[in-house]
Enzyme design. Structure first.
Site, short mmCIF file in Angstrom:
data_model
loop_
_atom_site.label_atom_id
_atom_site.label_comp_id
_atom_site.label_asym_id
_atom_site.label_seq_id
_atom_site.Cartn_x
_atom_site.Cartn_y
_atom_site.Cartn_z
CD GLU A 141 -3.06 -1.06 2.17
OE1 GLU A 141 -2.87 -0.40 3.19
OE2 GLU A 141 -4.12 -1.65 1.93
CD GLU A 199 -3.89 -6.38 2.17
OE1 GLU A 199 -4.50 -5.66 3.00
OE2 GLU A 199 -2.67 -6.39 2.04
C1 GLA Z 1 -4.45 -2.95 4.54
C2 GLA Z 1 -3.05 -3.39 4.82
C3 GLA Z 1 -3.02 -4.52 5.79
C4 GLA Z 1 -3.90 -4.23 6.97
C5 GLA Z 1 -5.29 -3.94 6.51
C6 GLA Z 1 -6.22 -3.63 7.65
O1 GLA Z 1 -5.05 -3.80 3.66
O2 GLA Z 1 -2.38 -3.78 3.65
O3 GLA Z 1 -1.69 -4.68 6.20
O4 GLA Z 1 -3.41 -3.14 7.68
O5 GLA Z 1 -5.26 -2.82 5.66
O6 GLA Z 1 -7.47 -3.26 7.18
#
Ligand code: GLA
Length: 660
Positions: A142, A298
């Site tokens: 991210e 995700e």
């Molecule tokens: C993102 C991050 C994860 C986690 C989630 C929590 O997807 O990549 O590492 O922190 O958020 O919602």
């Protein structure tokens, strides 16, 4: 169809790993993102690697038939790194240098950080590039961090030189004649740090553009290392979406081998399904424009952090959200995370294997979905049908975030989502398109809040209408050029001719004021003094300072038609207007007979088509369809009964002609 999630074996003793693989097999998991936050366990001291445990995990997964999206762990540098290179810690706008203690504690422009990233990426590439379990590289996590330190200042100046050429051009683009900001030496130019009053909007906009590009270069450096060491293995990074993220995902899509996104809808009601469809359409559109596939990397199986309290997903919702992504082209559904941790900052974030263990509602649903997905793999190459486009441009979002805009109530994302929501509720699938893209495949194009627009894009949009297209433009569009400089002579600057209107003044509305329209509809947030210069009035303001003046207009332009909407119509009125225009140009909903709360998306490959039907309501629905339901295996004649909260994916009997 990929199915799985983030796997963090470094959080667990070795005995748990074998159970993990057994449970993954039971759940149908075939891909895990591995090592996303494992840097401190892979390189416990600078240059000393401890890959043995990862070797064991990768081998175990491989033996269990689970493939790996192997991460470079660069989103979370280890404590030794921060101690050795304190100048690589990020600095806030207020000048506070952040400390180690969370994740993302790096400055993306710091040379020490960048070299450390390349070293760990190379070490991973060398060791695992030839391992058959590795299906793809998952670089970083991210991208989206901010820093205002001296490294950033230096990199920002160099980026500005590339964009503007010289200081004269920079001074003009940023209107530095305002408030005595004229620059005479590049060393005077800074990132937008905390300052006395309103910061310079040109500097703010360029800084977001710079951060996006700088992070993209950092990604591309790692990608180049991995490509060289492991040719042929796709490289991606999981994109996060939000107003705080200075990343232009549409541009990034061209630099990744696969567009991967994370998505965590923030509402408890049907808003979560709307948001899921919105974001999946966005990700699909970024990928399509770049000629890439895309993947939901995700999502949450259950509880997610959304501020004060976590939201739980009701039974069945996780599967429907997953299928909403798959319906729109995601090559599977992955989660954060595989197994819930015993501690750590996200201890109560949900997981495929919750704290309760596999004997749980969530794990049973995870297994059920994992068993269903393989049957859907036949849709992999099928396109999603859409004849309507909504324009999307991250830079407009950023420009409208700058202080000093006429109303802080106006949020670009809100405007774009309102357009998408109107179509979603009425059963239409829409594409998002870049302002400078080819719009001719679309019968209807909607332009919400396109504050910045280049001359070239404005010309192409006008040409689209001239050639017979149907256009709906929302307020605060066409106002400025790409530098953010206002187009003079009346709003909406770039679109005055095509719309046949000239706006003299903005009248932003306070929250408690509702603008009444002659149609009986209402508007909030915004209004303006519109003069028609060729357009006809569809709805006029009633009462107040704008009494009798046009609120919504229609203009024939060449062979096409362009509408202007000068207020934020209430959702129902906006829906009626947009659906009316869609109907007028012959675009029907995907499944006219579907009841409210039932989402339907059609995909097509050659002569074969598939209907994804998601029943988000709490009553069973009969939905018109013919063919075979790939979920139940049952044949469908005339209609399919979809239980409350359930879904069907019907491979249709080949009778419907393609719309293209
Ligand atoms: C993102 C991050 C994860 C986690 C989630 C929590 O997807 O990549 O590492 O922190 O958020 O919602």
């Amino acid at each position: 169809m990929y199915y799985g999630g983030d796997y963090n074996p470094e959080q667990w003793p070795v005995e748990v790993w074998a159970e993990d693989v057994t449970l993954m097999r039971r759940a149908g998991v075939n891909l895990v993102s591995l090592g996303v936050f494992a840097w401190s366990r892979l390189e416990p001291a600078e240059g000393r690697y401890t890959f043995e445990w990862l070797d064991q995990v990768v081998d175990l997964l491989h033996a269990g038939g689970v493939r790996v999206a192997l991460a470079t762990p660069t989103a979370s540098p280890p404590p030794w790194f921060s101690l050795a290179y304190p100048e690589a810690l990020p600095v806030t706008r207020d000048g506070v240098r952040l400390s180690h203690g969370s994740r993302d504690t790096y400055c993306v422009a710091a040379p020490a950080y960048r070299s450390a990233c390349l070293r760990i990426a190379a070490a991973l590439g060398e060791r695992y590039g030839g391992h058959p379990a590795v299906a793809m590289w998952h670089v970083h996590n991210e991208y989206g961090t901010w820093c205002h330190c001296e490294h950033v200042a230096e990199a920002f100046r160099s980026w500005l030189r590339g964009r503007h050429g010289d200081l004269d051009a920079l001074n003009e683009a940023w209107t530095t004649s305002f408030w005595s900001q004229h620059y005479t030496d590049w060393r005077q130019v800074l990132p937008p740090r905390a300052t006395q009053y309103l910061p310079n909007p040109g500097q703010e906009l360029d800084f977001r553009r710079f951060l996006s590009d700088e992070m993209l270069v950092a990604f591309a450096e790692q990608k180049a290392v991995l490509n060289a060491l492991a040719p042929g293995i796709p490289v991606t990074t999981n994109g996060v979406f939000g107003g705080w993220v200075p990343v232009d995902h549409a541009r990034w899509a061209r630099s990744v081998d696969l567009v991967a996104v994370d998505h965590y809808p923030g509402s408890a009601d049907l808003g979560a399904e709307e948001e899921t469809a919105f974001f999946a359409d966005l990700a699909r559109s970024w990928a399509r424009a770049a000629g890439r596939r895309w993947l939901l990397m995700e999502q949450a199986p259950n509880l997610i952090y959304t501020g004060a309290r976590m939201l739980a997903k009701a039974p069945g919702r996780m599967a429907r959200h997953s299928l909403s992504h798959v319906a729109r082209g995601s090559g599977g559904a992955l989660f954060f995370q595989w197994r819930a941790p015993r501690g750590g900052a996200e201890v109560f974030h949900s997981a495929m294997v919750p704290h309760a263990g596999p004997d749980s509602r969530v794990f049973r649903e995870v297994c059920a979905l994992g068993a269903e997905l393989p049957a859907l793999s036949e849709v992999e190459d099928a396109a999603i049908e859409a004849e309507i486009a909504v324009l999307w441009d991250a830079e407009c979002w950023w420009a409208l975030q700058s202080p000093g805009r006429p109303s802080t109530d106006v949020d670009y994302l809100d405007l774009v989502r309102a357009a998408h929501r109107a179509f979603w509720r009425a059963g239409y699938t829409v594409d998002f398109a870049a302002p400078d893209s080819d719009l001719t495949p679309y019968r209807l194009v909607v332009v919400p809040g396109l504050y910045l627009v280049s001359d070239a894009a404005a010309g192409a949009i006008a040409a689209y209408v001239e050639g017979g297209g149907r256009l709906v433009v929302g307020f605060l569009s066409g106002i400025a050029d790409s530098r953010g400089l206002v187009r003079l002579g009346g709003y909406p600057g770039a679109f005055r001719d095509v719309l046949g209107v000239r706006v003299e003044e903005f009248h932003p509305l306070p929250p408690e004021i509702v603008a009444k329209l002659s149609t009986g509809d209402t508007g909030t947030m915004w209004s303006e003094r519109v003069n028609v210069t060729g357009a006809s009035t569809v709805a006029a303001y009633v009462g107040g300072a704008l009494d009798g003046l046009p609120a919504v207009t229609r203009h024939g332009y060449g062979a096409g038609t362009a509408l202007y909407v000068s207020t934020r119509l209430d959702d129902q009125a906006y829906g009626r207007l947009l659906v009316g225009e869609a109907r007028a140009v012959g675009v029907a909903p995907t499944c006219a007979g579907a009841a409210a709360g039932v989402e339907v998306v059609r995909r097509r490959a050659g002569d074969t088509s598939w209907l994804f039907i998601l029943n988000h309501s709490d009553v069973a629905r009969q939905v018109p369809a013919d063919g075979v339901d790939l979920v139940s295996g049952a044949s469908v004649t005339g209609s399919v009964r979809v239980p409350a909260g359930g879904y069907a994916v019907v491979r249709e009997a080949p009778s419907r002609p393609s719309i293209h």
